[in-house]
Design a protein around this motif. Sequence first.
Motif, PDB file in Angstrom:
ATOM      1  N   LYS A   1       0.388 -23.785  25.624  1.00 11.37           N
ATOM      2  CA  LYS A   1       1.202 -23.635  24.397  1.00 11.37           C
ATOM      3  C   LYS A   1       2.322 -24.676  24.380  1.00 11.37           C
ATOM      4  O   LYS A   1       3.497 -24.369  24.166  1.00 11.37           O
ATOM      5  CB  LYS A   1       1.747 -22.217  24.283  1.00 11.37           C
ATOM      6  N   ASP A   2       1.907 -25.906  24.601  1.00 10.85           N
ATOM      7  CA  ASP A   2       2.823 -27.035  24.733  1.00 10.85           C
ATOM      8  C   ASP A   2       3.495 -27.363  23.390  1.00 10.85           C
ATOM      9  O   ASP A   2       2.801 -27.599  22.400  1.00 10.85           O
ATOM     10  CB  ASP A   2       2.034 -28.255  25.226  1.00 10.85           C
ATOM     11  N   PRO A   3       4.830 -27.396  23.350  1.00  6.41           N
ATOM     12  CA  PRO A   3       5.528 -27.752  22.101  1.00  6.41           C
ATOM     13  C   PRO A   3       5.130 -29.132  21.575  1.00  6.41           C
ATOM     14  O   PRO A   3       5.115 -29.351  20.364  1.00  6.41           O
ATOM     15  CB  PRO A   3       7.011 -27.726  22.510  1.00  6.41           C
ATOM     16  N   VAL A   4       4.819 -30.066  22.477  1.00  7.69           N
ATOM     17  CA  VAL A   4       4.434 -31.411  22.053  1.00  7.69           C
ATOM     18  C   VAL A   4       3.115 -31.380  21.275  1.00  7.69           C
ATOM     19  O   VAL A   4       2.867 -32.225  20.419  1.00  7.69           O
ATOM     20  CB  VAL A   4       4.340 -32.367  23.265  1.00  7.69           C
ATOM     21  N   ALA A   5       2.291 -30.383  21.541  1.00 13.60           N
ATOM     22  CA  ALA A   5       1.015 -30.231  20.822  1.00 13.60           C
ATOM     23  C   ALA A   5       1.188 -29.501  19.498  1.00 13.60           C
ATOM     24  O   ALA A   5       0.241 -29.414  18.716  1.00 13.60           O
ATOM     25  CB  ALA A   5       0.006 -29.496  21.703  1.00 13.60           C
ATOM     26  N   GLY A   6       2.399 -28.977  19.246  1.00  7.66           N
ATOM     27  CA  GLY A   6       2.653 -28.292  17.981  1.00  7.66           C
ATOM     28  C   GLY A   6       3.176 -26.875  18.114  1.00  7.66           C
ATOM     29  O   GLY A   6       3.577 -26.262  17.129  1.00  7.66           O
ATOM     30  N   PHE A   7       3.192 -26.340  19.329  1.00  4.39           N
ATOM     31  CA  PHE A   7       3.661 -24.967  19.543  1.00  4.39           C
ATOM     32  C   PHE A   7       5.190 -24.942  19.641  1.00  4.39           C
ATOM     33  O   PHE A   7       5.771 -24.756  20.702  1.00  4.39           O
ATOM     34  CB  PHE A   7       3.038 -24.387  20.817  1.00  4.39           C
ATOM     35  N   ALA A   8       5.839 -25.125  18.486  1.00  4.35           N
ATOM     36  CA  ALA A   8       7.298 -25.257  18.468  1.00  4.35           C
ATOM     37  C   ALA A   8       8.015 -24.003  17.976  1.00  4.35           C
ATOM     38  O   ALA A   8       9.244 -23.977  17.933  1.00  4.35           O
ATOM     39  CB  ALA A   8       7.695 -26.444  17.592  1.00  4.35           C
ATOM     40  N   GLY A   9       7.268 -22.975  17.594  1.00  4.63           N
ATOM     41  CA  GLY A   9       7.889 -21.754  17.093  1.00  4.63           C
ATOM     42  C   GLY A   9       8.056 -21.798  15.589  1.00  4.63           C
ATOM     43  O   GLY A   9       8.100 -22.866  14.974  1.00  4.63           O
ATOM     44  N   GLN A  10       8.173 -20.615  14.984  1.00  3.07           N
ATOM     45  CA  GLN A  10       8.188 -20.514  13.528  1.00  3.07           C
ATOM     46  C   GLN A  10       9.431 -21.156  12.912  1.00  3.07           C
ATOM     47  O   GLN A  10       9.341 -21.885  11.918  1.00  3.07           O
ATOM     48  CB  GLN A  10       8.082 -19.051  13.100  1.00  3.07           C
ATOM     49  N   GLU A  11      10.614 -20.867  13.468  1.00  2.00           N
ATOM     50  CA  GLU A  11      11.846 -21.410  12.895  1.00  2.00           C
ATOM     51  C   GLU A  11      11.857 -22.930  12.927  1.00  2.00           C
ATOM     52  O   GLU A  11      12.205 -23.590  11.939  1.00  2.00           O
ATOM     53  CB  GLU A  11      13.066 -20.877  13.655  1.00  2.00           C
ATOM     54  N   PHE A  12      11.490 -23.494  14.058  1.00  7.29           N
ATOM     55  CA  PHE A  12      11.486 -24.945  14.221  1.00  7.29           C
ATOM     56  C   PHE A  12      10.449 -25.584  13.300  1.00  7.29           C
ATOM     57  O   PHE A  12      10.716 -26.587  12.636  1.00  7.29           O
ATOM     58  CB  PHE A  12      11.205 -25.300  15.683  1.00  7.29           C
ATOM     59  N   SER A  13       9.265 -24.984  13.242  1.00  6.63           N
ATOM     60  CA  SER A  13       8.208 -25.515  12.389  1.00  6.63           C
ATOM     61  C   SER A  13       8.600 -25.455  10.917  1.00  6.63           C
ATOM     62  O   SER A  13       8.304 -26.383  10.153  1.00  6.63           O
ATOM     63  CB  SER A  13       6.904 -24.734  12.609  1.00  6.63           C
ATOM     64  N   ARG A  14       9.278 -24.386  10.520  1.00  2.88           N
ATOM     65  CA  ARG A  14       9.728 -24.276   9.129  1.00  2.88           C
ATOM     66  C   ARG A  14      10.773 -25.349   8.811  1.00  2.88           C
ATOM     67  O   ARG A  14      10.757 -25.933   7.722  1.00  2.88           O
ATOM     68  CB  ARG A  14      10.299 -22.888   8.858  1.00  2.88           C
ATOM     69  N   MET A  15      11.678 -25.591   9.761  1.00  2.00           N
ATOM     70  CA  MET A  15      12.690 -26.620   9.554  1.00  2.00           C
ATOM     71  C   MET A  15      12.035 -27.979   9.305  1.00  2.00           C
ATOM     72  O   MET A  15      12.445 -28.724   8.417  1.00  2.00           O
ATOM     73  CB  MET A  15      13.610 -26.710  10.776  1.00  2.00           C
ATOM     74  N   ILE A  16      11.007 -28.298  10.079  1.00  2.00           N
ATOM     75  CA  ILE A  16      10.289 -29.563   9.896  1.00  2.00           C
ATOM     76  C   ILE A  16       9.616 -29.602   8.525  1.00  2.00           C
ATOM     77  O   ILE A  16       9.737 -30.576   7.771  1.00  2.00           O
ATOM     78  CB  ILE A  16       9.213 -29.744  10.990  1.00  2.00           C
ATOM     79  N   ALA A  17       8.925 -28.522   8.187  1.00  2.00           N
ATOM     80  CA  ALA A  17       8.161 -28.472   6.939  1.00  2.00           C
ATOM     81  C   ALA A  17       9.059 -28.562   5.710  1.00  2.00           C
ATOM     82  O   ALA A  17       8.659 -29.124   4.682  1.00  2.00           O
ATOM     83  CB  ALA A  17       7.339 -27.185   6.891  1.00  2.00           C
ATOM     84  N   GLU A  18      10.269 -28.029   5.804  1.00  2.00           N
ATOM     85  CA  GLU A  18      11.170 -28.000   4.650  1.00  2.00           C
ATOM     86  C   GLU A  18      12.015 -29.265   4.510  1.00  2.00           C
ATOM     87  O   GLU A  18      12.737 -29.409   3.522  1.00  2.00           O
ATOM     88  CB  GLU A  18      12.081 -26.770   4.742  1.00  2.00           C
ATOM     89  N   SER A  19      11.928 -30.157   5.479  1.00  2.00           N
ATOM     90  CA  SER A  19      12.725 -31.385   5.434  1.00  2.00           C
ATOM     91  C   SER A  19      11.843 -32.583   5.098  1.00  2.00           C
ATOM     92  O   SER A  19      10.960 -32.950   5.878  1.00  2.00           O
ATOM     93  CB  SER A  19      13.413 -31.631   6.780  1.00  2.00           C
TER      94      SER A  19
END
Length: 208
Positions: A99-117
């Motif tokens: 569940k490597d963050p570098v592969a995309g497993f960054a968590g919901q809050e972090f992923s939403r921040m990326i998607a909304e910016s």
Amino acid sequence: MELGLREAKKQETRQLISDHATRLFLEQGFEETTIAQVAAAARVAKKTVTNYFARKEDLVLDHQDEFVATLADAVSSRQPGESALAALRRTFEAAVAAKDPVAGFAGQEFSRMIAESPTLSARLRVLHEQRERALADALADAVGSSRSDIIVRTAAGLLGAVHHILFQRIEELTLAGRPVDEVAETVAAEAAQAFDLLEPSLGNYAVA
């Protein structure tokens, strides 16, 4: 010893700035948060922040060098008798299992921040492009060919596209609120199907 302490202090300061920046970005949104606010939260000068992080988005995507190198490194370190596709498949499976963050497993809050910016989303697209170019360079070295070779560029494009799609799939499931174990299980099964599609054309390409 003095140099080691100095480097340790620099790394500590860098991590402190990054931690405060991430907290503020999650609370306020990336676009709405300023470098001055990050500096104030970390209790450092604004110039100190920009010395450690040249771009505002670097405060968020602070593992970008590792991300860009992942596919190329997998090819360069493939095992004897292993093709580029097999090496990439193996390392992706390991990343999903971890569940490597570098592969995309960054968590919901972090992923939403990326998607909304818009800024972060654009930067992430650039990083995917850079990762594909680095992969093409590694494949060219692996087969002893030119960087401009159409086979090398096509292979890198196909392999890079599969990884990009799987990264987006992890983000999609994460944003949908799926538990991380379920995301990993789903993506592992879908990745097997995606990589299987490439076996007929790339299964014997760039064998170590």
